[in-house]
Design a protein around this motif. Structure first.
Motif, PDB file in Angstrom:
ATOM      1  N   PRO A 155      14.804  -8.694  -9.887  1.00 23.28           N
ATOM      2  CA  PRO A 155      14.420  -7.608 -10.808  1.00 23.28           C
ATOM      3  C   PRO A 155      14.797  -6.218 -10.296  1.00 23.28           C
ATOM      4  N   LEU A 156      14.736  -5.999  -8.975  1.00 24.44           N
ATOM      5  CA  LEU A 156      15.144  -4.705  -8.431  1.00 24.44           C
ATOM      6  C   LEU A 156      16.663  -4.555  -8.473  1.00 24.44           C
ATOM      7  N   GLN A 157      17.379  -5.622  -8.144  1.00 20.44           N
ATOM      8  CA  GLN A 157      18.840  -5.554  -8.164  1.00 20.44           C
ATOM      9  C   GLN A 157      19.359  -5.246  -9.562  1.00 20.44           C
TER      10      GLN A 157
ATOM     11  N   LEU B  87       7.087  -2.119  -6.589  1.00 23.68           N
ATOM     12  CA  LEU B  87       8.055  -1.043  -6.771  1.00 23.68           C
ATOM     13  C   LEU B  87       8.785  -1.162  -8.100  1.00 23.68           C
ATOM     14  N   ARG B  88       8.902  -2.366  -8.595  1.00 24.39           N
ATOM     15  CA  ARG B  88       9.607  -2.594  -9.859  1.00 24.39           C
ATOM     16  C   ARG B  88       8.977  -1.780 -10.989  1.00 24.39           C
TER      17      ARG B  88
ATOM     18  N   MET C   2      11.420  -5.037   3.331  1.00 25.82           N
ATOM     19  CA  MET C   2      10.204  -4.857   2.531  1.00 25.82           C
ATOM     20  C   MET C   2       9.625  -6.210   2.138  1.00 25.82           C
ATOM     21  N   THR C   3       8.311  -6.277   2.081  1.00 20.42           N
ATOM     22  CA  THR C   3       7.666  -7.533   1.689  1.00 20.42           C
ATOM     23  C   THR C   3       7.912  -7.798   0.202  1.00 20.42           C
ATOM     24  N   PRO C   4       7.930  -9.065  -0.194  1.00 22.46           N
ATOM     25  CA  PRO C   4       8.122  -9.379  -1.626  1.00 22.46           C
ATOM     26  C   PRO C   4       7.083  -8.704  -2.518  1.00 22.46           C
ATOM     27  N   GLY C   5       5.839  -8.629  -2.040  1.00 20.00           N
ATOM     28  CA  GLY C   5       4.801  -7.975  -2.833  1.00 20.00           C
ATOM     29  C   GLY C   5       5.085  -6.499  -3.063  1.00 20.00           C
TER      30      GLY C   5
ATOM     31  N   ASP D 219       0.823  -1.211   0.000  1.00 23.09           N
ATOM     32  CA  ASP D 219       0.000   0.000   0.000  1.00 23.09           C
ATOM     33  C   ASP D 219       0.858   1.263   0.000  1.00 23.09           C
ATOM     34  N   VAL D 220       1.984   1.204   0.711  1.00 14.45           N
ATOM     35  CA  VAL D 220       2.889   2.361   0.753  1.00 14.45           C
ATOM     36  C   VAL D 220       3.506   2.601  -0.617  1.00 14.45           C
ATOM     37  N   VAL D 221       3.878   1.515  -1.297  1.00 19.54           N
ATOM     38  CA  VAL D 221       4.474   1.646  -2.632  1.00 19.54           C
ATOM     39  C   VAL D 221       3.458   2.240  -3.605  1.00 19.54           C
TER      40      VAL D 221
END
Length: 278
Positions: free
Chosen positions: A104-106, A78-79, A70-73, A38-40
Protein backbone atom coordinates in the motif's frame (compact mmCIF):
# COMPACT_ATOMS: atom_id res chain seq x y z
CA UNK A 1 25.48 12.75 -8.85
CA UNK A 2 28.42 10.38 -8.33
CA UNK A 3 29.21 9.94 -4.66
CA UNK A 4 25.97 11.35 -3.26
CA UNK A 5 23.68 9.26 -1.05
CA UNK A 6 19.97 8.63 -1.47
CA UNK A 7 18.95 10.71 1.55
CA UNK A 8 21.38 13.49 0.69
CA UNK A 9 19.83 13.69 -2.77
CA UNK A 10 16.37 14.22 -1.23
CA UNK A 11 17.72 16.82 1.21
CA UNK A 12 19.33 18.76 -1.64
CA UNK A 13 16.08 18.65 -3.60
CA UNK A 14 14.11 19.78 -0.55
CA UNK A 15 16.43 22.71 0.05
CA UNK A 16 16.08 23.77 -3.60
CA UNK A 17 12.28 23.54 -3.50
CA UNK A 18 11.67 25.16 -0.12
CA UNK A 19 14.42 27.78 0.09
CA UNK A 20 14.42 29.74 3.37
CA UNK A 21 11.60 27.63 4.83
CA UNK A 22 13.69 24.45 4.53
CA UNK A 23 14.50 24.03 8.24
CA UNK A 24 10.93 24.21 9.52
CA UNK A 25 9.29 22.47 6.54
CA UNK A 26 11.42 19.29 6.49
CA UNK A 27 11.27 16.43 9.00
CA UNK A 28 14.05 13.86 8.65
CA UNK A 29 14.07 10.60 10.60
CA UNK A 30 17.07 8.32 10.20
CA UNK A 31 17.83 4.75 11.23
CA UNK A 32 18.95 5.81 14.71
CA UNK A 33 15.48 7.16 15.56
CA UNK A 34 12.64 5.09 16.93
CA UNK A 35 10.36 4.23 14.02
CA UNK A 36 7.50 2.41 15.72
CA UNK A 37 3.81 3.12 15.47
CA UNK A 38 3.98 5.74 18.27
CA UNK A 39 6.35 7.91 16.22
CA UNK A 40 4.01 7.78 13.22
CA UNK A 41 0.96 8.66 15.32
CA UNK A 42 2.81 11.33 17.29
CA UNK A 43 5.79 13.04 15.73
CA UNK A 44 5.03 12.49 12.03
CA UNK A 45 1.31 13.23 12.36
CA UNK A 46 2.01 16.37 14.40
CA UNK A 47 4.43 17.60 11.75
CA UNK A 48 1.89 16.91 8.99
CA UNK A 49 -0.72 18.93 10.89
CA UNK A 50 1.60 21.90 11.49
CA UNK A 51 0.77 25.10 9.60
CA UNK A 52 3.70 26.60 7.70
CA UNK A 53 3.74 29.43 5.15
CA UNK A 54 5.35 27.95 2.06
CA UNK A 55 5.93 29.23 -1.49
CA UNK A 56 2.98 28.58 -3.82
CA UNK A 57 2.79 24.98 -5.02
CA UNK A 58 5.16 23.68 -2.33
CA UNK A 59 4.50 21.15 0.44
CA UNK A 60 6.20 20.08 3.64
CA UNK A 61 8.49 17.06 3.27
CA UNK A 62 8.93 14.05 5.57
CA UNK A 63 12.12 12.09 4.84
CA UNK A 64 12.39 8.57 6.26
CA UNK A 65 15.89 7.15 5.87
CA UNK A 66 16.26 3.35 6.03
CA UNK A 67 12.49 3.08 5.77
CA UNK A 68 12.74 -0.68 5.30
CA UNK A 69 13.56 -0.94 9.03
CA UNK A 70 10.14 0.43 10.02
CA UNK A 71 7.81 -2.03 11.69
CA UNK A 72 4.84 -3.28 9.64
CA UNK A 73 2.47 -1.66 12.14
CA UNK A 74 4.15 1.72 11.73
CA UNK A 75 3.95 1.40 7.96
CA UNK A 76 0.24 0.60 8.15
CA UNK A 77 -0.34 3.64 10.35
CA UNK A 78 1.62 5.82 7.96
CA UNK A 79 -0.60 4.81 5.07
CA UNK A 80 -3.58 6.71 6.49
CA UNK A 81 -1.45 9.73 7.41
CA UNK A 82 -0.21 9.99 3.82
CA UNK A 83 -3.78 10.00 2.51
CA UNK A 84 -5.15 12.62 4.91
CA UNK A 85 -2.32 15.13 4.52
CA UNK A 86 -1.46 14.57 0.87
CA UNK A 87 -2.32 18.18 -0.03
CA UNK A 88 0.18 19.71 2.41
CA UNK A 89 2.86 17.06 2.99
CA UNK A 90 5.02 14.86 0.79
CA UNK A 91 6.78 11.70 2.01
CA UNK A 92 10.17 10.44 0.77
CA UNK A 93 11.31 6.92 1.69
CA UNK A 94 14.96 5.88 1.30
CA UNK A 95 15.61 2.16 1.61
CA UNK A 96 17.93 -0.63 0.50
CA UNK A 97 15.30 -3.37 0.19
CA UNK A 98 12.07 -2.12 -1.33
CA UNK A 99 10.37 -5.49 -0.77
CA UNK A 100 10.28 -4.65 2.96
CA UNK A 101 8.02 -1.67 2.25
CA UNK A 102 4.39 -2.78 2.30
CA UNK A 103 2.55 -2.70 -1.02
CA UNK A 104 0.00 0.00 0.00
CA UNK A 105 2.87 2.44 0.65
CA UNK A 106 4.67 1.53 -2.57
CA UNK A 107 1.51 2.14 -4.59
CA UNK A 108 1.33 5.68 -3.18
CA UNK A 109 4.88 6.51 -4.24
CA UNK A 110 6.85 7.10 -7.42
CA UNK A 111 9.72 4.58 -7.18
CA UNK A 112 13.24 5.69 -8.16
CA UNK A 113 15.92 3.01 -8.22
CA UNK A 114 19.57 4.01 -7.82
CA UNK A 115 21.91 1.76 -9.76
CA UNK A 116 25.54 1.19 -8.90
CA UNK A 117 28.00 3.72 -10.24
CA UNK A 118 30.21 2.84 -13.16
CA UNK A 119 33.95 2.46 -12.67
CA UNK A 120 34.45 5.67 -14.67
CA UNK A 121 32.23 7.66 -12.30
CA UNK A 122 33.92 6.24 -9.20
CA UNK A 123 37.38 6.87 -10.66
CA UNK A 124 36.54 10.48 -11.48
CA UNK A 125 35.52 11.25 -7.91
CA UNK A 126 38.45 9.31 -6.44
CA UNK A 127 40.92 11.35 -8.49
CA UNK A 128 39.26 14.57 -7.29
CA UNK A 129 39.69 13.49 -3.66
CA UNK A 130 43.25 12.28 -4.26
CA UNK A 131 44.25 15.61 -5.82
CA UNK A 132 42.60 17.61 -3.03
CA UNK A 133 44.21 15.55 -0.24
CA UNK A 134 47.63 15.03 -1.85
CA UNK A 135 47.40 11.24 -1.70
CA UNK A 136 50.23 9.21 -3.24
CA UNK A 137 49.07 6.26 -5.29
CA UNK A 138 49.86 3.81 -8.06
CA UNK A 139 47.69 2.72 -10.99
CA UNK A 140 47.23 -0.75 -9.53
CA UNK A 141 46.06 0.93 -6.32
CA UNK A 142 43.29 2.72 -8.20
CA UNK A 143 42.33 -0.52 -9.94
CA UNK A 144 42.14 -2.26 -6.56
CA UNK A 145 39.90 0.48 -5.16
CA UNK A 146 37.54 0.14 -8.13
CA UNK A 147 37.53 -3.65 -7.84
CA UNK A 148 36.72 -3.69 -4.12
CA UNK A 149 34.14 -0.89 -4.31
CA UNK A 150 31.87 -2.65 -6.84
CA UNK A 151 30.20 0.62 -7.79
CA UNK A 152 29.79 1.84 -4.19
CA UNK A 153 31.27 5.34 -3.89
CA UNK A 154 31.17 5.30 -0.10
CA UNK A 155 33.10 2.01 0.01
CA UNK A 156 35.69 3.34 -2.43
CA UNK A 157 36.31 6.48 -0.36
CA UNK A 158 36.46 4.52 2.89
CA UNK A 159 39.01 2.11 1.43
CA UNK A 160 41.03 5.01 0.03
CA UNK A 161 41.10 6.78 3.41
CA UNK A 162 41.94 3.60 5.34
CA UNK A 163 44.77 2.64 2.98
CA UNK A 164 46.28 6.14 3.01
CA UNK A 165 46.02 6.38 6.79
CA UNK A 166 47.49 2.92 7.36
CA UNK A 167 50.27 2.77 4.79
CA UNK A 168 50.83 6.29 3.45
CA UNK A 169 50.67 4.95 -0.10
CA UNK A 170 47.75 3.53 -2.09
CA UNK A 171 48.98 0.45 -3.94
CA UNK A 172 47.11 -2.67 -4.95
CA UNK A 173 48.67 -4.84 -2.23
CA UNK A 174 47.97 -2.22 0.46
CA UNK A 175 44.32 -1.88 -0.57
CA UNK A 176 43.72 -5.64 -0.41
CA UNK A 177 45.44 -5.78 2.99
CA UNK A 178 43.04 -3.13 4.27
CA UNK A 179 39.88 -4.73 2.90
CA UNK A 180 41.18 -8.19 3.86
CA UNK A 181 39.99 -9.94 0.71
CA UNK A 182 41.89 -12.37 -1.56
CA UNK A 183 44.01 -10.70 -4.20
CA UNK A 184 42.18 -11.03 -7.54
CA UNK A 185 45.41 -11.86 -9.39
CA UNK A 186 45.91 -14.91 -7.17
CA UNK A 187 42.30 -15.97 -7.75
CA UNK A 188 42.70 -15.35 -11.48
CA UNK A 189 45.77 -17.62 -11.58
CA UNK A 190 43.77 -20.28 -9.75
CA UNK A 191 40.88 -20.17 -12.23
CA UNK A 192 43.19 -19.99 -15.26
CA UNK A 193 44.91 -23.14 -14.00
CA UNK A 194 41.48 -24.80 -14.13
CA UNK A 195 40.94 -23.63 -17.70
CA UNK A 196 44.26 -25.31 -18.59
CA UNK A 197 43.22 -28.58 -16.84
CA UNK A 198 45.97 -27.95 -14.25
CA UNK A 199 44.06 -28.93 -11.13
CA UNK A 200 47.26 -29.35 -9.11
CA UNK A 201 48.26 -25.75 -9.86
CA UNK A 202 44.78 -24.52 -8.95
CA UNK A 203 44.82 -26.39 -5.62
CA UNK A 204 48.26 -24.98 -4.87
CA UNK A 205 46.91 -21.43 -5.26
CA UNK A 206 43.88 -22.36 -3.15
CA UNK A 207 46.14 -23.73 -0.41
CA UNK A 208 48.05 -20.45 -0.35
CA UNK A 209 44.86 -18.41 0.03
CA UNK A 210 43.43 -20.77 2.65
CA UNK A 211 46.66 -20.67 4.70
CA UNK A 212 46.41 -16.86 4.76
CA UNK A 213 43.14 -17.22 6.64
CA UNK A 214 40.63 -16.23 3.98
CA UNK A 215 37.21 -17.78 4.46
CA UNK A 216 35.37 -19.83 1.87
CA UNK A 217 32.90 -16.97 1.38
CA UNK A 218 35.73 -14.50 0.65
CA UNK A 219 37.35 -16.83 -1.86
CA UNK A 220 34.18 -17.85 -3.72
CA UNK A 221 32.93 -14.25 -3.90
CA UNK A 222 36.22 -13.11 -5.43
CA UNK A 223 36.13 -16.07 -7.83
CA UNK A 224 32.73 -14.90 -9.07
CA UNK A 225 33.88 -11.33 -9.66
CA UNK A 226 37.13 -12.38 -11.34
CA UNK A 227 35.39 -14.88 -13.63
CA UNK A 228 33.10 -12.17 -15.01
CA UNK A 229 36.12 -10.46 -16.57
CA UNK A 230 38.38 -13.47 -17.15
CA UNK A 231 40.42 -13.02 -20.35
CA UNK A 232 40.72 -15.60 -23.16
CA UNK A 233 37.53 -17.43 -22.18
CA UNK A 234 34.52 -17.79 -24.46
CA UNK A 235 31.19 -16.39 -23.37
CA UNK A 236 29.65 -19.86 -23.17
CA UNK A 237 32.43 -21.19 -20.95
CA UNK A 238 32.28 -18.08 -18.78
CA UNK A 239 28.56 -18.62 -18.15
CA UNK A 240 29.16 -22.27 -17.22
CA UNK A 241 31.92 -21.26 -14.80
CA UNK A 242 29.71 -18.62 -13.19
CA UNK A 243 26.88 -21.15 -12.87
CA UNK A 244 29.15 -23.66 -11.11
CA UNK A 245 30.64 -21.00 -8.84
CA UNK A 246 27.12 -19.79 -8.02
CA UNK A 247 26.01 -23.26 -6.92
CA UNK A 248 29.10 -23.57 -4.72
CA UNK A 249 28.47 -20.10 -3.26
CA UNK A 250 24.94 -21.19 -2.37
CA UNK A 251 26.22 -24.32 -0.58
CA UNK A 252 28.76 -22.26 1.36
CA UNK A 253 26.08 -19.80 2.48
CA UNK A 254 24.06 -22.79 3.68
CA UNK A 255 26.93 -23.55 6.07
CA UNK A 256 29.26 -25.90 4.17
CA UNK A 257 32.20 -23.47 4.03
CA UNK A 258 35.02 -25.97 3.90
CA UNK A 259 38.25 -26.23 1.96
CA UNK A 260 36.87 -29.37 0.32
CA UNK A 261 33.89 -27.41 -1.03
CA UNK A 262 36.14 -24.92 -2.84
CA UNK A 263 38.45 -27.69 -4.05
CA UNK A 264 35.46 -29.55 -5.46
CA UNK A 265 34.39 -26.40 -7.30
CA UNK A 266 37.84 -26.10 -8.88
CA UNK A 267 37.71 -29.74 -9.95
CA UNK A 268 34.34 -29.17 -11.61
CA UNK A 269 35.66 -26.06 -13.37
CA UNK A 270 38.58 -28.07 -14.72
CA UNK A 271 36.14 -30.77 -15.86
CA UNK A 272 34.04 -28.16 -17.65
CA UNK A 273 37.18 -26.90 -19.41
CA UNK A 274 38.00 -30.43 -20.52
CA UNK A 275 34.51 -30.89 -22.00
CA UNK A 276 34.59 -27.53 -23.81
CA UNK A 277 37.92 -28.41 -25.46
CA UNK A 278 36.85 -31.92 -26.43
Amino acid sequence: MPGIGKTTSVLCLARTLLGDTYKEAVLELNASDERGIDVVRGRIKAFAQKKINLPPGRQKIVILDEADSMTPGAQQALRRTMEIYSNTTRFAFACNQSNKIIEPLQSRCAILRYTRLTDEQVLKRLLQVIDAEGVKYSDDGLSALLFTAEGDMRQALNNLQSTWSGFGFVSGDNVFKVVDSPHPLAVQRMIQACTQYNIDGALEELNTLWDKGYSAVDIIATMFRVTKSLPDVSEGDRLEYIKEIGFTHMRILDGVGTFLQIAGCLARLAKLSTKSKA
